[in-house]
Design a protein around this motif. Structure first.
Motif, PDB file in Angstrom:
ATOM      1  N   TYR A   1      -2.452  10.256 -34.097  1.00 11.79           N
ATOM      2  CA  TYR A   1      -1.633  11.025 -34.317  1.00 11.79           C
ATOM      3  C   TYR A   1      -0.539  11.494 -32.826  1.00 11.79           C
ATOM      4  CZ  TYR A   1      -1.031  11.729 -39.508  1.00 11.79           C
ATOM      5  OH  TYR A   1      -0.994  11.732 -40.245  1.00 11.79           O
ATOM      6  N   GLY A   2       0.621  11.221 -32.429  1.00 14.75           N
ATOM      7  CA  GLY A   2       0.959  11.019 -31.712  1.00 14.75           C
ATOM      8  C   GLY A   2       1.925  12.535 -30.842  1.00 14.75           C
ATOM      9  N   THR A   3       0.307  13.055 -30.603  1.00 11.77           N
ATOM     10  CA  THR A   3       0.149  14.595 -29.522  1.00 11.77           C
ATOM     11  C   THR A   3       0.265  14.613 -28.428  1.00 11.77           C
ATOM     12  OG1 THR A   3      -2.077  14.134 -29.554  1.00 11.77           O
ATOM     13  CG2 THR A   3      -1.670  15.327 -31.617  1.00 11.77           C
ATOM     14  N   ALA A   4       0.588  14.820 -27.375  1.00  6.05           N
ATOM     15  CA  ALA A   4       0.643  15.373 -25.605  1.00  6.05           C
ATOM     16  C   ALA A   4      -0.713  15.012 -26.067  1.00  6.05           C
ATOM     17  CB  ALA A   4       1.173  16.851 -25.266  1.00  6.05           C
ATOM     18  N   GLN A   5      -1.863  15.059 -25.924  1.00  2.00           N
ATOM     19  CA  GLN A   5      -3.271  14.504 -25.161  1.00  2.00           C
ATOM     20  C   GLN A   5      -2.777  13.018 -25.908  1.00  2.00           C
ATOM     21  OE1 GLN A   5      -6.640  15.727 -27.775  1.00  2.00           O
ATOM     22  NE2 GLN A   5      -8.126  14.763 -26.147  1.00  2.00           N
ATOM     23  N   HIS A   6      -2.366  12.543 -26.828  1.00  2.00           N
ATOM     24  CA  HIS A   6      -2.748  10.854 -27.229  1.00  2.00           C
ATOM     25  C   HIS A   6      -1.760  10.059 -26.230  1.00  2.00           C
ATOM     26  CE1 HIS A   6      -2.638   7.861 -31.197  1.00  2.00           C
ATOM     27  NE2 HIS A   6      -3.145   7.273 -29.128  1.00  2.00           N
ATOM     28  N   ARG A   7      -0.397  10.569 -26.550  1.00  2.00           N
ATOM     29  CA  ARG A   7       0.627   9.965 -25.501  1.00  2.00           C
ATOM     30  C   ARG A   7       0.271   9.929 -24.164  1.00  2.00           C
ATOM     31  NH1 ARG A   7       6.183   9.725 -27.829  1.00  2.00           N
ATOM     32  NH2 ARG A   7       5.648  10.160 -29.843  1.00  2.00           N
ATOM     33  N   ALA A   8      -0.190  10.662 -23.627  1.00  3.28           N
ATOM     34  CA  ALA A   8      -1.295  10.747 -22.061  1.00  3.28           C
ATOM     35  C   ALA A   8      -2.082  10.043 -22.148  1.00  3.28           C
ATOM     36  CB  ALA A   8      -1.105  12.446 -21.817  1.00  3.28           C
ATOM     37  N   GLY A   9      -3.059  10.094 -22.678  1.00  3.69           N
ATOM     38  CA  GLY A   9      -3.713   9.169 -22.541  1.00  3.69           C
ATOM     39  C   GLY A   9      -3.599   7.770 -23.342  1.00  3.69           C
TER      40      GLY A   9
ATOM     41  N   ARG B   1       7.037   2.715 -31.880  1.00  4.09           N
ATOM     42  CA  ARG B   1       7.432   3.711 -31.325  1.00  4.09           C
ATOM     43  C   ARG B   1       6.463   4.283 -31.155  1.00  4.09           C
ATOM     44  NH1 ARG B   1      12.120   1.797 -29.408  1.00  4.09           N
ATOM     45  NH2 ARG B   1      14.022   0.594 -30.538  1.00  4.09           N
ATOM     46  N   PRO B   2       6.625   5.168 -29.080  1.00  6.89           N
ATOM     47  CA  PRO B   2       7.202   4.501 -27.855  1.00  6.89           C
ATOM     48  C   PRO B   2       5.950   2.933 -28.041  1.00  6.89           C
ATOM     49  CG  PRO B   2       5.726   6.131 -27.810  1.00  6.89           C
ATOM     50  CD  PRO B   2       5.704   5.883 -29.243  1.00  6.89           C
ATOM     51  N   LEU B   3       5.463   2.602 -29.220  1.00  7.73           N
ATOM     52  CA  LEU B   3       4.197   1.496 -28.476  1.00  7.73           C
ATOM     53  C   LEU B   3       5.218   0.254 -28.386  1.00  7.73           C
ATOM     54  CD1 LEU B   3       1.047   2.295 -30.652  1.00  7.73           C
ATOM     55  CD2 LEU B   3       1.439   2.644 -27.578  1.00  7.73           C
ATOM     56  N   ARG B   4       5.562   0.019 -29.387  1.00  9.16           N
ATOM     57  CA  ARG B   4       6.862  -0.835 -29.789  1.00  9.16           C
ATOM     58  C   ARG B   4       7.791  -1.318 -27.913  1.00  9.16           C
ATOM     59  NH1 ARG B   4       9.454  -0.460 -34.426  1.00  9.16           N
ATOM     60  NH2 ARG B   4      11.602  -0.070 -33.424  1.00  9.16           N
TER      61      ARG B   4
ATOM     62  N   ASP C   1       8.204  -4.473 -25.854  1.00 11.20           N
ATOM     63  CA  ASP C   1       9.221  -5.406 -25.887  1.00 11.20           C
ATOM     64  C   ASP C   1      10.244  -5.082 -24.855  1.00 11.20           C
ATOM     65  OD1 ASP C   1       9.379  -5.473 -28.429  1.00 11.20           O
ATOM     66  OD2 ASP C   1      10.443  -4.138 -28.855  1.00 11.20           O
ATOM     67  N   ASP C   2       9.582  -3.793 -24.046  1.00 11.70           N
ATOM     68  CA  ASP C   2      10.423  -3.246 -22.561  1.00 11.70           C
ATOM     69  C   ASP C   2       9.569  -2.856 -21.340  1.00 11.70           C
ATOM     70  OD1 ASP C   2      13.467  -3.416 -21.404  1.00 11.70           O
ATOM     71  OD2 ASP C   2      12.176  -3.698 -20.605  1.00 11.70           O
ATOM     72  N   PRO C   3       8.381  -2.844 -21.133  1.00 10.60           N
ATOM     73  CA  PRO C   3       7.588  -2.221 -20.192  1.00 10.60           C
ATOM     74  C   PRO C   3       8.364  -1.120 -19.222  1.00 10.60           C
ATOM     75  CG  PRO C   3       7.263  -4.193 -20.084  1.00 10.60           C
ATOM     76  CD  PRO C   3       8.163  -4.462 -20.781  1.00 10.60           C
ATOM     77  N   GLU C   4       9.282  -1.985 -18.331  1.00  5.96           N
ATOM     78  CA  GLU C   4      10.333  -1.862 -17.117  1.00  5.96           C
ATOM     79  C   GLU C   4      10.859  -0.183 -17.841  1.00  5.96           C
ATOM     80  OE1 GLU C   4      11.966  -4.173 -15.207  1.00  5.96           O
ATOM     81  OE2 GLU C   4       9.865  -5.406 -14.807  1.00  5.96           O
TER      82      GLU C   4
ATOM     83  N   ASP D   1      10.292   1.679 -20.487  1.00  3.22           N
ATOM     84  CA  ASP D   1       9.887   2.774 -20.798  1.00  3.22           C
ATOM     85  C   ASP D   1       8.680   3.953 -20.159  1.00  3.22           C
ATOM     86  OD1 ASP D   1       7.415   2.920 -23.195  1.00  3.22           O
ATOM     87  OD2 ASP D   1       8.534   4.362 -22.798  1.00  3.22           O
ATOM     88  N   GLU D   2       9.847   4.839 -19.788  1.00  2.00           N
ATOM     89  CA  GLU D   2       9.317   5.619 -19.200  1.00  2.00           C
ATOM     90  C   GLU D   2       8.178   6.380 -19.305  1.00  2.00           C
ATOM     91  OE1 GLU D   2      12.121   8.735 -18.840  1.00  2.00           O
ATOM     92  OE2 GLU D   2      13.669   7.325 -17.613  1.00  2.00           O
ATOM     93  N   LEU D   3       7.848   7.460 -21.016  1.00  3.54           N
ATOM     94  CA  LEU D   3       6.577   7.146 -21.107  1.00  3.54           C
ATOM     95  C   LEU D   3       5.197   6.758 -20.939  1.00  3.54           C
ATOM     96  CD1 LEU D   3       5.533   9.073 -22.726  1.00  3.54           C
ATOM     97  CD2 LEU D   3       5.342   8.760 -25.197  1.00  3.54           C
ATOM     98  N   LEU D   4       5.404   5.552 -21.521  1.00  5.30           N
ATOM     99  CA  LEU D   4       4.049   5.044 -21.223  1.00  5.30           C
ATOM    100  C   LEU D   4       3.989   3.567 -20.123  1.00  5.30           C
ATOM    101  CD1 LEU D   4       3.793   4.089 -24.469  1.00  5.30           C
ATOM    102  CD2 LEU D   4       2.763   6.188 -23.806  1.00  5.30           C
ATOM    103  N   SER D   5       4.634   3.722 -18.687  1.00  8.15           N
ATOM    104  CA  SER D   5       4.479   2.735 -17.720  1.00  8.15           C
ATOM    105  C   SER D   5       4.208   3.072 -16.879  1.00  8.15           C
ATOM    106  CB  SER D   5       6.565   3.078 -17.307  1.00  8.15           C
ATOM    107  OG  SER D   5       6.181   4.015 -16.507  1.00  8.15           O
ATOM    108  N   GLU D   6       3.471   2.078 -16.419  1.00  8.05           N
ATOM    109  CA  GLU D   6       2.027   2.424 -15.520  1.00  8.05           C
ATOM    110  C   GLU D   6       2.572   3.174 -13.483  1.00  8.05           C
ATOM    111  OE1 GLU D   6       0.794  -1.091 -14.756  1.00  8.05           O
ATOM    112  OE2 GLU D   6      -0.004  -1.359 -16.867  1.00  8.05           O
TER     113      GLU D   6
END
Length: 229
Positions: free
Chosen positions: A189-197, A212-215, A219-222, A224-229
């Motif tokens: 599930y999309g917990t804070a721990q999971h999203r941080a990982g 979402r937010p993986l999609r 589609d557009d990594p630039e 996506d603030e949550l999962l950007s590198e």
């Protein structure tokens, strides 16, 4: 102005919890359908891992006590009932992978897993009770979709327990292969721990890239603030 007298049973049906029983199964039996299977799934909402479905035909003479919607039970109680269900009932389990979910959608993948679980029962079901709004297409027998079925039918409740315990065990094993996401704690599930990982390590092969937010990453990594590198 005379004050209004409050009702003597306010919100009666909202305050009394549903307790699953065997009435829907007996109704089907009276109509000439036997045996009756209950079917349910676990894992529609997570960002990672499969959706798991189970089908259960209970023995009316050996129904485990305490069957209920798996979400209403503790993890320990689910494990205890899981063992009892497998010892006393006819059970079948199937799953749809994250790849299958991405190729179709979560509803189709869930219904397909449920169909395969029902069709794989060692004793063919004459009638099926499913949780929710849909009966899987492609069955060899009629069925009935039951809203809140895991709180109304013990067969569906048993299936919900089997599906939930099976999926939790699968995600616990997945944690050993992909320890960076904490799958053992949140089972995908999309917990804070999971999203941080995901933010730190990016998605793995178990992630549902159509969710979402993986999609957004795909589609557009630039953007996506949550999962950007």
């Amino acid at each position: 102005m005379k004050p209004r007298t409050p009702p003597d049973s306010p919100l009666l049906f909202d305050t009394v919890p549903l307790v699953p029983d065997f009435r829907l199964e007996l109704k089907a039996r009276k109509a000439g359908h036997w045996p009756v299977a209950g079917a349910d799934e676990a894992g529609r909402g997570p960002l990672a891992g499969p959706v798991v479905a189970a089908a259960v035909i209970l023995d009316p003479r050996r129904i485990p006590e305490g069957l209920n919607d798996s979400k209403q039970l503790s993890a320990q109680r689910r494990e205890e009932l899981f063992v009892q269900i497998l010892a006393t009932a006819t059970v079948s389990i199937a799953s749809s992978s994250s790849t299958r979910i991405d190729e179709t959608d979560i509803r189709k993948a869930s219904l397909d897993a449920m169909r395969r679980a029902i069709c794989s029962l060692a004793i063919p079901a004459s009638y099926v009770l499913t949780d929710g709004l849909d009966v899987p297409p492609g069955l060899d027998c009629p069925g009935q979709a039951v809203v809140k079925g895991d709180a109304r039918s013990v067969s569906i409740a048993a299936a919900s327990i089997v599906a939930k315990v099976t999926r939790d065990r699968m995600m616990a094993r997945a944690h050993k292969v992909f320890p960076d996401y904490g799958f053992a704690a949140h089972v995908g599930y999309g917990t804070a721990q999971h999203r941080a990982g995901i933010e730190r390590h990016g998605p793995c092969s178990l992630h549902r890239m159509s969710f979402r937010p993986l999609r957004k990453v795909e589609d557009d990594p630039e953007t996506d603030e949550l999962l950007s590198e």
